[in-house]
Design a protein around this motif. Structure first.
Motif, PDB file in Angstrom:
ATOM      1  N   SER A  73      53.650 -45.608 -87.657  1.00 51.08           N
ATOM      2  CA  SER A  73      52.348 -46.071 -88.115  1.00 51.08           C
ATOM      3  C   SER A  73      51.350 -44.938 -88.081  1.00 51.08           C
ATOM      4  N   ARG A  74      50.427 -44.942 -89.038  1.00 53.33           N
ATOM      5  CA  ARG A  74      49.350 -43.963 -89.055  1.00 53.33           C
ATOM      6  C   ARG A  74      48.179 -44.540 -89.859  1.00 53.33           C
ATOM      7  N   VAL A  75      47.003 -43.917 -89.715  1.00 59.82           N
ATOM      8  CA  VAL A  75      45.815 -44.369 -90.426  1.00 59.82           C
ATOM      9  C   VAL A  75      45.559 -43.438 -91.603  1.00 59.82           C
ATOM     10  N   LEU A  76      45.276 -44.017 -92.755  1.00 56.88           N
ATOM     11  CA  LEU A  76      44.942 -43.228 -93.939  1.00 56.88           C
ATOM     12  C   LEU A  76      43.852 -43.950 -94.731  1.00 56.88           C
ATOM     13  N   ILE A  77      43.364 -43.302 -95.764  1.00 58.70           N
ATOM     14  CA  ILE A  77      42.270 -43.837 -96.556  1.00 58.70           C
ATOM     15  C   ILE A  77      42.798 -44.423 -97.869  1.00 58.70           C
ATOM     16  N   VAL A  78      42.382 -45.642 -98.165  1.00 63.77           N
ATOM     17  CA  VAL A  78      42.734 -46.263 -99.441  1.00 63.77           C
ATOM     18  C   VAL A  78      41.849 -45.662-100.523  1.00 63.77           C
ATOM     19  N   LYS A  79      42.464 -45.206-101.602  1.00 63.30           N
ATOM     20  CA  LYS A  79      41.735 -44.516-102.660  1.00 63.30           C
ATOM     21  C   LYS A  79      41.324 -45.416-103.819  1.00 63.30           C
ATOM     22  N   ASP A  80      42.010 -46.547-103.978  1.00 67.43           N
ATOM     23  CA  ASP A  80      41.651 -47.451-105.069  1.00 67.43           C
ATOM     24  C   ASP A  80      42.361 -48.781-104.853  1.00 67.43           C
ATOM     25  N   ILE A  81      41.782 -49.835-105.417  1.00 73.24           N
ATOM     26  CA  ILE A  81      42.424 -51.139-105.481  1.00 73.24           C
ATOM     27  C   ILE A  81      42.282 -51.589-106.925  1.00 73.24           C
ATOM     28  N   ALA A  82      43.389 -51.651-107.635  1.00 76.43           N
ATOM     29  CA  ALA A  82      43.358 -51.991-109.053  1.00 76.43           C
ATOM     30  C   ALA A  82      44.728 -52.486-109.481  1.00 76.43           C
ATOM     31  N   GLU A  83      44.732 -53.326-110.506  1.00 75.90           N
ATOM     32  CA  GLU A  83      45.992 -53.819-111.078  1.00 75.90           C
ATOM     33  C   GLU A  83      46.888 -54.440-110.008  1.00 75.90           C
ATOM     34  N   ASP A 127      56.062 -44.574-105.761  1.00 77.95           N
ATOM     35  CA  ASP A 127      55.536 -43.323-106.290  1.00 77.95           C
ATOM     36  C   ASP A 127      54.955 -43.586-107.684  1.00 77.95           C
ATOM     37  N   GLN A 128      53.730 -43.092-107.932  1.00 77.67           N
ATOM     38  CA  GLN A 128      53.064 -43.342-109.209  1.00 77.67           C
ATOM     39  C   GLN A 128      53.250 -42.232-110.239  1.00 77.67           C
ATOM     40  N   GLY A 129      54.067 -41.248-109.912  1.00 76.72           N
ATOM     41  CA  GLY A 129      54.367 -40.210-110.891  1.00 76.72           C
ATOM     42  C   GLY A 129      53.485 -38.983-110.760  1.00 76.72           C
ATOM     43  N   ARG A 130      53.921 -37.900-111.389  1.00 77.98           N
ATOM     44  CA  ARG A 130      53.251 -36.611-111.223  1.00 77.98           C
ATOM     45  C   ARG A 130      51.840 -36.599-111.809  1.00 77.98           C
ATOM     46  N   ALA A 131      51.656 -37.163-112.985  1.00 76.37           N
ATOM     47  CA  ALA A 131      50.339 -37.117-113.620  1.00 76.37           C
ATOM     48  C   ALA A 131      49.297 -37.836-112.764  1.00 76.37           C
ATOM     49  N   ALA A 132      49.643 -39.011-112.250  1.00 73.31           N
ATOM     50  CA  ALA A 132      48.712 -39.765-111.406  1.00 73.31           C
ATOM     51  C   ALA A 132      48.456 -39.035-110.096  1.00 73.31           C
ATOM     52  N   SER A 133      49.478 -38.384-109.554  1.00 73.98           N
ATOM     53  CA  SER A 133      49.324 -37.647-108.296  1.00 73.98           C
ATOM     54  C   SER A 133      48.390 -36.454-108.481  1.00 73.98           C
ATOM     55  N   GLU A 134      48.534 -35.743-109.590  1.00 72.26           N
ATOM     56  CA  GLU A 134      47.657 -34.603-109.854  1.00 72.26           C
ATOM     57  C   GLU A 134      46.221 -35.051-110.098  1.00 72.26           C
ATOM     58  N   ALA A 135      46.053 -36.188-110.756  1.00 72.92           N
ATOM     59  CA  ALA A 135      44.703 -36.709-110.983  1.00 72.92           C
ATOM     60  C   ALA A 135      44.044 -37.089-109.667  1.00 72.92           C
ATOM     61  N   ASP A 136      44.805 -37.713-108.760  1.00 78.03           N
ATOM     62  CA  ASP A 136      44.273 -38.054-107.437  1.00 78.03           C
ATOM     63  C   ASP A 136      43.869 -36.788-106.692  1.00 78.03           C
ATOM     64  N   PHE A 137      44.713 -35.775-106.729  1.00 75.01           N
ATOM     65  CA  PHE A 137      44.438 -34.529-106.006  1.00 75.01           C
ATOM     66  C   PHE A 137      43.171 -33.863-106.526  1.00 75.01           C
ATOM     67  N   ARG A 140      39.786 -34.962-105.023  1.00 76.06           N
ATOM     68  CA  ARG A 140      39.523 -34.731-103.604  1.00 76.06           C
ATOM     69  C   ARG A 140      38.602 -33.530-103.403  1.00 76.06           C
ATOM     70  N   GLY A 141      37.934 -33.520-102.249  1.00 75.20           N
ATOM     71  CA  GLY A 141      37.057 -32.411-101.925  1.00 75.20           C
ATOM     72  C   GLY A 141      37.856 -31.131-101.713  1.00 75.20           C
ATOM     73  N   ARG A 142      37.172 -30.002-101.800  1.00 78.76           N
ATOM     74  CA  ARG A 142      37.863 -28.711-101.685  1.00 78.76           C
ATOM     75  C   ARG A 142      38.590 -28.576-100.344  1.00 78.76           C
ATOM     76  N   ALA A 147      43.592 -28.201 -97.317  1.00 79.89           N
ATOM     77  CA  ALA A 147      44.355 -28.693 -96.165  1.00 79.89           C
ATOM     78  C   ALA A 147      45.698 -29.269 -96.578  1.00 79.89           C
ATOM     79  N   ALA A 148      45.778 -29.810 -97.798  1.00 84.42           N
ATOM     80  CA  ALA A 148      47.050 -30.357 -98.269  1.00 84.42           C
ATOM     81  C   ALA A 148      48.123 -29.278 -98.346  1.00 84.42           C
ATOM     82  N   HIS A 149      47.718 -28.026 -98.553  1.00 83.77           N
ATOM     83  CA  HIS A 149      48.669 -26.922 -98.616  1.00 83.77           C
ATOM     84  C   HIS A 149      49.126 -26.477 -97.232  1.00 83.77           C
ATOM     85  N   LEU A 150      48.536 -27.029 -96.177  1.00 81.18           N
ATOM     86  CA  LEU A 150      48.953 -26.687 -94.818  1.00 81.18           C
ATOM     87  C   LEU A 150      50.190 -27.466 -94.381  1.00 81.18           C
TER      88      LEU A 150
END
Length: 225
Positions: A73-83, A127-137, A140-142, A147-150
């Motif tokens: 278990s871990r805590v994370l942030i929900v980015k959207d609720i849709a569909e 998994d929502q696919g590469r295009a959706a993942s890149e759009a989400d990224f 995000r803030g700088r 930090a994602a590259h860490l």
């Protein structure tokens, strides 16, 4: 041994003395107050908790299970609720990403003490696919993108190593920060959603929605406290 017993009794008494629902007002929600589809209500409850003063009301505990049946278990942030889905992102080679690859069944939980409310979710993550993942990224803030590259498999030698690498990444990417190959946007499609509201008399109110599959219609019922 006597000192250990005293310490245990002290901790027990301290924990039991912490007030529960001390600041909860009228959190009660009737079954007819909720829509036929629970997903919009989750978003409304998140926003209402934020308006009531709850810090990070969109923070969600996510529970996964690996191929051996060991939970995490871990805590994370929900980015959207849709569909009819809840979206979050994480590297596919992180523990939660590997768990989802082995077993897509997940559970999630929101807790808003200020509002005296909770929401419990069971569903399937995908998994929502590469295009959706890149759009989400890209949204995000700088600091978050750097930090994602860490992310690395295995232990970190010391915190200074991470800080040094973070500074190096900032110099390497002074402008656009590329999306890491493992960065993945996931969506949870719920099959069960429970709305819980606190009551000072401890007769808490529980309304649960269920459906047999992710495409089936919802049914709902009240649960005992």
């Amino acid at each position: 041994m006597h000192d250990m017993h005293d310490m245990r009794e002290t901790m027990r008494s301290r924990l039991r003395s912490i007030p529960v629902f001390a600041d909860v007002g009228d959190a009660h929600v009737e079954e007819h107050d909720l829509p036929d589809n629970p997903l919009p209500a989750i978003g409304e409850w998140i926003l209402a908790a934020g308006a009531a003063g709850q810090q990070e009301p969109h923070a969600m505990s996510l529970c996964t299970v690996d191929a051996s049946g060991v939970p995490s278990s871990r805590v994370l942030i929900v980015k959207d609720i849709a569909e009819d889905r809840l979206f979050f992102a994480t590297p596919a080679d992180s523990r939660k990403g590997l768990d989802i690859a082995a077993n897509p069944h997940v559970a999630a939980h929101f807790h808003w003490p200020v509002a005296g409310r909770q929401v419990r979710i069971v569903g399937i993550a995908a998994d929502q696919g590469r295009a959706a993942s890149e759009a989400d990224f890209a949204e995000r803030g700088r600091g978050s993108r750097l930090a994602a590259h860490l992310h690395r498999p295995g232990p970190l030698p010391d915190r200074r190593t991470a800080l040094t690498e973070f500074e190096r990444l900032g110099s390497r990417y002074p402008g656009e920060v590329p999306c890491p190959p493992a960065w993945t946007l996931y969506a949870i499609t719920p099959t069960e959603v429970e709305f819980w509201t606190a009551s000072l008399d401890r007769v808490h109110h529980r309304i649960v929605y269920r459906r047999d599959t992710v495409r089936a219609p919802w049914s709902r019922e009240l649960l005992w406290p």
